[in-house]
Each structure stands twice: as structure tokens, then as C-alpha cells.
Design a protein around this motif. Structure first.
Motif, mmCIF file in Angstrom:
data_model
loop_
_atom_site.group_PDB
_atom_site.id
_atom_site.type_symbol
_atom_site.label_atom_id
_atom_site.label_comp_id
_atom_site.label_asym_id
_atom_site.label_seq_id
_atom_site.Cartn_x
_atom_site.Cartn_y
_atom_site.Cartn_z
ATOM 1 N N GLU A 1 10.087 -12.610 62.992
ATOM 2 C CA GLU A 1 10.540 -11.412 63.713
ATOM 3 C C GLU A 1 10.255 -10.163 62.896
ATOM 4 N N ASN B 1 10.076 -6.116 64.110
ATOM 5 C CA ASN B 1 10.152 -5.247 65.290
ATOM 6 C C ASN B 1 9.235 -4.028 65.175
ATOM 7 N N GLY B 2 8.398 -4.011 64.130
ATOM 8 C CA GLY B 2 7.518 -2.852 63.959
ATOM 9 C C GLY B 2 8.196 -1.722 63.207
ATOM 10 N N VAL C 1 1.204 0.928 71.758
ATOM 11 C CA VAL C 1 1.890 -0.353 71.927
ATOM 12 C C VAL C 1 0.932 -1.503 71.608
ATOM 13 N N GLU C 2 -0.313 -1.377 72.062
ATOM 14 C CA GLU C 2 -1.316 -2.438 71.844
ATOM 15 C C GLU C 2 -1.577 -2.625 70.347
ATOM 16 N N GLN C 3 -1.768 -1.501 69.642
ATOM 17 C CA GLN C 3 -2.032 -1.583 68.192
ATOM 18 C C GLN C 3 -0.872 -2.257 67.471
ATOM 19 N N MET C 4 0.349 -1.889 67.870
ATOM 20 C CA MET C 4 1.536 -2.466 67.232
ATOM 21 C C MET C 4 1.614 -3.969 67.506
ATOM 22 N N GLN C 5 1.293 -4.367 68.741
ATOM 23 C CA GLN C 5 1.328 -5.792 69.083
ATOM 24 C C GLN C 5 0.316 -6.579 68.250
ATOM 25 N N GLU C 6 -0.838 -5.953 68.018
ATOM 26 C CA GLU C 6 -1.865 -6.580 67.176
ATOM 27 C C GLU C 6 -1.316 -6.842 65.769
ATOM 28 N N GLN D 1 1.813 -7.089 64.886
ATOM 29 C CA GLN D 1 2.899 -8.080 64.931
ATOM 30 C C GLN D 1 2.348 -9.506 65.042
ATOM 31 N N THR D 2 1.270 -9.660 65.802
ATOM 32 C CA THR D 2 0.631 -10.971 65.930
ATOM 33 C C THR D 2 0.096 -11.424 64.578
ATOM 34 N N ARG E 1 2.908 -12.469 62.282
ATOM 35 C CA ARG E 1 3.396 -13.826 62.585
ATOM 36 C C ARG E 1 2.454 -14.882 62.020
#
Length: 269
Positions: free
Chosen positions: A215, A217-218, A233-238, A240-241, A244
Motif C-alpha cells: 500500500e 497512496n502516493g 492520475v495515470e502517471q501516479m498509477q504507473e 504505484q504499480t 508494488r
């Protein structure tokens, strides 16, 4: 600059973060705070200032040691944490402790007001650590003691977040960096005028479940800058992936190691 916009946003983020920690007190947070008290060696009748007191873990222990002739002042800007502290103080019936809701970085006291000033694991949130130490030097009586604790720069999630961001061309500065080694803590105290400096480290690391470790959360704390606020949002998701994936690679049968080497430093005026 006292009022710049980023600093205000940053302070608010720190307040919100600590306000959200309604079950802050546990075996771990208490165990991590108390070695500082052992280092500063409080005596009965002393006047103590606890900067960024939080739920008062240090302040309350200190108040019990200095006794009715002594006095403890705890300062914090998280109203939720101060409420928890006040509740504990009332339950214990302590009369020698006063809580002040204020930004520890900007509060002022008279010169030579305190025998001991303590700041447990919070000095890294200050926007100017050297200036804070110089102020505390001024607040201390001659012969008075300052004590603070900080995480090593290898501790917590920061090194991995920095590594992940670096792979994506984003450069982050570790909030734990200025106080991140025993040597740095020593140098900061020396530069502020302190003598008889003592520094010790203790490992409070533990294994977390893979789920818990994955976890992120950025969120990112830094007193002067946060490039992550500019991301889509897309960059942050990248990121976070990727985070993980890195965590997965670190997993062992016991879980994922959470490094928490804490440095305890004291100096005398």
C-alpha cells in the motif's frame, strides 16, 4: 519565508496526517519514544519542553519524573493528538503538564526557560532544522540538555519511493536525509553550539505482511518541495504499480522488512 504557499499546504498535510492517526499509541510508538528519555536523564523539579508532543508519550513520562516541583510544556499543531494527550493527562490526574496548540517551529519562549528540550521523531518535519536547534539552544538554561530522535535515511518507505520515482525521471529528496545518519545529527548539534554530544542508534524494524507493504497512496512529505503533486492520475498509477512490483521482489517468508533505525541524539548547552 514564513507564509509561502507550499509551506502552508505542506504543514496542513502533516496536520491532516497526524490528525488521522487516532490510534497512534501502541507498543511500537511508545517503545520508540522512551530511549530519548533515558538519554536526557531527567531529574525532579526540572522544567521540560516537549516539541511536537503528539499524544504526549514523552511529555507524560517526563511529567511523572520531574514531579510536582517540575513542569512540562507540550507543543503540537495536531488538535486530534492533543485531545488524546489531554485525555491521558486527565485520567492520570497530572497537574504539572501544560499543552499548547501551536506550530512548534514558530512558537517562542523566553531565553533560558527550560532545563531540557525534547523532540521525538518530529524534527524532520521542520522546514529549518538548524534554525530550530539554535532557537532551542536559546530557550535552554546554561547546562541544559536538548534531545531529539530521527529515522535513518535508509528507513521507512522513502528509499524505495525515491528509487521508483528515479526510474521514471522524477527526483525526490528524502525528508529523513538532513538527520539521516549519526554523524549528521552530531554535526547539526555542534553547529547550533551544543557540547557533550551523545548519539546512539536502535533498530525498531519489523516484518509487515505483503498486503500492508504494497500500500502506497502516493503520499510524500517534504518541507520544501513535492514534485509528485504535479503528476497526472495515470502517471501516479504507473509509479504505484512499479512500487508494488518492487515490494513483491523484496518479500520473504516472514513478510516484507520495514527498516526503522532510529537515531537518538543529545547535547548540552
Amino acid at each position: 519565508m514564513h507564509n509561502n504557499q507550499y509551506e502552508q499546504q505542506y504543514k496542513q498535510k502533516v496536520i491532516d496526517f497526524f490528525n488521522s492517526r487516532t490510534s497512534y499509541d501502541n507498543d511500537y510508538t511508545i517503545r520508540r519514544a522512551l530511549p530519548l528519555l533515558e538519554l536526557v536523564k531527567l531529574k525532579q523539579g526540572q522544567k521540560v519542553l516537549d516539541m511536537a508532543t503528539g499524544t504526549g508519550i514523552i511529555a507524560i513520562s517526563a511529567a511523572q519524573i520531574v514531579g510536582s516541583e517540575g513542569k512540562v510544556i507540550g507543543v503540537d499543531f495536531s488538535s486530534v493528538m492533543l485531545k488524546q494527550a489531554q485525555h491521558k493527562i486527565d485520567e492520570l490526574g497530572l497537574q504539572n503538564i501544560e499543552l499548547i496548540a501551536a506550530d512548534a517551529e514558530y512558537i517562542d519562549f523566553d531565553d533560558e526557560s527550560f532545563d531540557v528540550i525534547i523532540c521525538s521523531t518530529a524534527i524532520v518535519y521542520f522546514t529549518d532544522i538548524s534554525a530550530a536547534l539554535r532557537k532551542w539552544y536559546r530557550f535552554l538554561k546554561k547546562g541544559g540538555i536538548v534531545g531529539f530522535s530521527a529515522c535513518s535515511q535508509e528507513s521507512c518507505e522513502a528509499p524505495l519511493i525515491i528509487k521508483v520515482c528515479d526510474k521514471h525521471g522524477i527526483s525526490l529528496t528524502n525528508i529523513n536525509e538532513p538527520t539521516g545518519t549519526p554523524q549528521k545529527c552530531q554535526n547539526l548539534l555542534r553547529k547550533a553550539g551544543f557540547q557533550d554530544i551523545q548519539v546512539k542508534s536502535e533498530q525498531f524494524g519489523f516484518y509487515r505482511s505483503l498486503e500492508k507493504a504494497q500500500e502506497w497512496n502516493g503520499g510524500w512529505f517534504h518541507p520544501r518541495e513535492n514534485p509528485l503533486l504535479q503528476l497526472s492520475v495515470e502517471q501516479m498509477q504507473e509509479l504505484q504499480t512499479e512500487y508494488r512490483q518492487q515490494i513483491n521482489a523484496m518479500a520473504t517468508e516472514q513478510g516484507v522488512w520495514y527498516e526503522n533505525l532510529t537515531i537518538f541524539a543529545t547535547g548540552r548547552k
